[in-house]
Design a protein around this motif. Structure first.
Motif, short mmCIF file in Angstrom:
data_model
loop_
_atom_site.label_atom_id
_atom_site.label_comp_id
_atom_site.label_asym_id
_atom_site.label_seq_id
_atom_site.Cartn_x
_atom_site.Cartn_y
_atom_site.Cartn_z
N PHE A 1 49.54 -65.87 -11.25
CA PHE A 1 48.35 -66.71 -11.14
C PHE A 1 47.35 -66.41 -12.26
N VAL A 2 47.29 -65.16 -12.71
CA VAL A 2 46.45 -64.83 -13.87
C VAL A 2 46.97 -65.55 -15.11
N LEU A 3 48.30 -65.58 -15.27
CA LEU A 3 48.92 -66.29 -16.39
C LEU A 3 48.65 -67.79 -16.31
N VAL A 4 48.70 -68.36 -15.11
CA VAL A 4 48.37 -69.78 -14.92
C VAL A 4 46.96 -70.07 -15.40
N GLY A 5 46.01 -69.17 -15.05
CA GLY A 5 44.63 -69.36 -15.49
C GLY A 5 44.52 -69.38 -17.00
N SER A 6 45.22 -68.48 -17.69
CA SER A 6 45.18 -68.44 -19.16
C SER A 6 45.78 -69.70 -19.76
N ILE A 7 46.89 -70.17 -19.18
CA ILE A 7 47.56 -71.36 -19.70
C ILE A 7 46.68 -72.60 -19.56
N PHE A 8 46.10 -72.78 -18.38
CA PHE A 8 45.26 -73.96 -18.17
C PHE A 8 43.96 -73.87 -18.94
N ASP A 9 43.49 -72.64 -19.20
CA ASP A 9 42.30 -72.46 -20.02
C ASP A 9 42.54 -72.99 -21.43
N ARG A 10 43.72 -72.74 -21.99
CA ARG A 10 44.02 -73.13 -23.37
C ARG A 10 44.62 -74.52 -23.49
N SER A 11 45.01 -75.12 -22.38
CA SER A 11 45.71 -76.41 -22.46
C SER A 11 44.77 -77.61 -22.55
N GLY A 12 43.45 -77.37 -22.41
CA GLY A 12 42.50 -78.48 -22.47
C GLY A 12 42.34 -79.24 -21.17
N VAL A 13 42.90 -78.70 -20.09
CA VAL A 13 42.80 -79.38 -18.79
C VAL A 13 41.34 -79.45 -18.33
N ALA A 14 40.58 -78.37 -18.56
CA ALA A 14 39.18 -78.34 -18.10
C ALA A 14 38.37 -79.47 -18.72
N LEU A 15 38.52 -79.69 -20.02
CA LEU A 15 37.77 -80.76 -20.71
C LEU A 15 38.13 -82.12 -20.13
N LEU B 1 52.80 -74.71 -18.59
CA LEU B 1 53.41 -74.72 -19.92
C LEU B 1 53.90 -76.11 -20.30
N PHE B 2 54.48 -76.82 -19.34
CA PHE B 2 54.94 -78.19 -19.60
C PHE B 2 53.78 -79.10 -19.98
N VAL B 3 52.68 -79.00 -19.23
CA VAL B 3 51.49 -79.83 -19.51
C VAL B 3 50.91 -79.49 -20.87
N GLY B 4 50.78 -78.19 -21.15
CA GLY B 4 50.15 -77.76 -22.40
C GLY B 4 51.00 -78.00 -23.63
N MET B 5 52.33 -77.80 -23.51
CA MET B 5 53.20 -77.87 -24.69
C MET B 5 53.84 -79.24 -24.90
N VAL B 6 54.07 -79.97 -23.81
CA VAL B 6 54.78 -81.26 -23.92
C VAL B 6 53.85 -82.44 -23.76
N HIS C 1 50.07 -82.57 -23.30
CA HIS C 1 48.85 -82.57 -24.13
C HIS C 1 49.09 -82.02 -25.54
N ARG C 2 50.12 -81.21 -25.69
CA ARG C 2 50.48 -80.60 -26.99
C ARG C 2 49.30 -79.79 -27.57
N THR C 3 48.60 -79.10 -26.68
CA THR C 3 47.50 -78.23 -27.11
C THR C 3 47.94 -76.77 -27.21
N ILE C 4 49.15 -76.47 -26.75
CA ILE C 4 49.70 -75.12 -26.83
C ILE C 4 50.98 -75.17 -27.66
N SER C 5 51.04 -74.34 -28.68
CA SER C 5 52.24 -74.25 -29.51
C SER C 5 52.99 -72.96 -29.17
N VAL C 6 54.19 -72.82 -29.72
CA VAL C 6 54.97 -71.61 -29.49
C VAL C 6 54.20 -70.39 -30.00
N ARG C 7 53.44 -70.56 -31.09
CA ARG C 7 52.65 -69.46 -31.67
C ARG C 7 51.56 -68.99 -30.71
#
Length: 432
Positions: free
Chosen positions: A66-80, A255-260, A262-268
């Motif tokens: 759940f901590v990892l989920v928070g980090s992923i959604f933080d960077r995926s742009g979901v909040a905005l 990860l699916f939402v962020g990488m596929v 919204h494409r706001t998360i890259s492999v890097r």
């Protein structure tokens, strides 16, 4: 004598700046050694055993996920995207942005389960937006810090997972269901003073000049974020997966939402995300495991029963004892984080819960409400610390604003004490 040393040593180490986990473990280990003075090394074998026992519990696997989920959604742009959708619904005007901040924080709390992560995700978007609209930075930090405290009640909640490990009679699904209604009431209670203060002090005068997002477009962009709590909580309710498995599902969904999508998360970006969540999870789990040593010391030294009997026989009565515990835990909540409070005080309070035959799920919700209040009560409020850092203000500047919101959430706690069915109705309805 040794029992006194246990608490004195712990408090002195805390005052000296020793990390909470290390203070718990060192105080517990020292007292185990003193209690077995005739065979110290044999007695100290209990330290590694209880270190592992404190950590080796299946429900705790959900915490790093759940901590990892928070980090992923933080960077995926979901909040905005959620903020834009909320603004499209409520519109623009004085007091509307604080309302949006609280609603979005409540919603993200149902995804991440971590208060500081929630405060960071919402604060990064909302504090800048509120600044542009003319809200004072200290007020904005107060709203975000208070709103993020609701996440400890709205499932999934790391605190509920820890409580379920400590109290056998309270399952994770029952606690998750029990926290839903009080969590929503706490969020609604925060809206009232936040909007009232904004309008009374003529804040946000520039807000009405900002453009209002188009409803259907913002809905399309926010739909993936909106679906996350439905997937997590709905899947648990349907029996598709346990809370621990739900955390893993939420990671892959994020990860699916962020990488596929919204494409706001890259492999890097994956390595910094994993490192950040790994460090935070390690801190939480290290505190949990070291608290296992402290809890073992409490039980073997015979501290718990005398303390419980002293409180029960104090002549205060059931509600007097409850009021004493509220005062104690809110005060402690100003200085310690929620997980540490649970680990230190639940073993001490459990005999009192059994004496008065309080429902363990209801008591877990009350305890979590007290911790939620502590998360944004100065001088050492973890959520407020994060939001103040983002807003670049000192915590002392938030006191005049955050006091009203503390009072509003305190009233919710009083309501749950007066009417236990506010917490127990939903678990009973769902068959937990």
């Amino acid at each position: 004598m040794i029992a006194t040393l246990l608490f004195t040593g712990f408090v002195l180490m805390m005052l000296a700046g020793v990390p909470i986990g290390a203070a718990l473990g060192l105080a517990g280990a020292a007292c185990i050694a003193l209690a077995n003075a005739d065979a110290q090394w044999f007695g100290l074998l209990a330290v590694p055993q209880n270190f592992y026992a404190g950590l080796g519990k299946y429900p705790l696997l959900a915490i790093p996920m759940f901590v990892l989920v928070g980090s992923i959604f933080d960077r995926s742009g979901v909040a905005l995207r959620l903020v834009n959708f909320a603004i499209a619904i409520v519109g623009r005007g004085p007091g509307m942005l604080p309302l949006v901040a609280i609603v979005v924080a409540m919603f993200l709390g149902g995804i991440s389960g971590s208060g500081p992560a929630n405060a960071a995700a919402v604060g990064a978007v909302m504090i800048a937006a509120m600044s542009r609209a003319g809200y004072p930075a200290a007020y904005s930090a107060s709203v975000v810090g208070a709103a993020a405290a609701t996440d400890i009640l709205i499932p999934p909640s790391v605190a509920f997972i820890v409580y379920s490990v400590l109290v056998p009679g309270a399952s994770v699904p029952a606690l998750f269901a029990a926290g839903m209604v009080p969590g929503l009431l706490a969020g609604l209670a925060l809206v009232v003073p936040a909007v009232w203060m904004a309008r009374r002090h003529n804040m946000g005068q520039l807000e009405s000049r900002e453009p209002r997002p188009a409803f259907w477009q913002s809905l399309r962009e926010a739909i993936w974020g909106l679906a996350a709590p439905v997937l997590i909580l709905g899947g648990m309710r349907m029996g598709w997966f346990t809370p621990t498995e739900a955390a893993v599902v939420a990671v892959f969904y994020g990860l699916f939402v962020g990488m596929v999508v919204h494409r706001t998360i890259s492999v890097r970006d994956l390595f910094p995300i994993l490192r950040e969540s790994g460090e935070l999870s390690a801190v939480i789990l290290l505190v949990v495991s070291l608290a296992g040593i402290f809890a073992y010391s409490l039980s073997t030294l015979g501290v718990i029963d005398p303390v419980a009997k002293a409180i029960v026989n104090s002549g205060l009565g059931e509600y007097g004892v409850l009021a004493l515990l509220i005062l104690l835990l809110i005060t402690v909540g100003m200085f310690l984080d929620g997980v540490s409070i649970f680990l230190i005080f639940v073993p001490l309070l459990w005999p009192i819960v059994q004496h008065y035959q309080w429902d363990p799920v209801w008591f877990g919700v009350i305890l979590t409400l007290k911790v939620a209040l502590g998360q944004f009560t100065p001088p050492l409020a973890v959520n407020l610390m994060v939001s103040c850092r983002i807003a670049k203000v000192r915590m002392e500047e938030t006191v005049r604003w955050v006091g009203w919101m503390l009072f509003a959430m305190f009233l919710v706690m009083v309501a749950v004490i007066a009417w236990p069915q506010l917490a127990l109705w939903l678990p009973a309805k769902l068959g937990y």
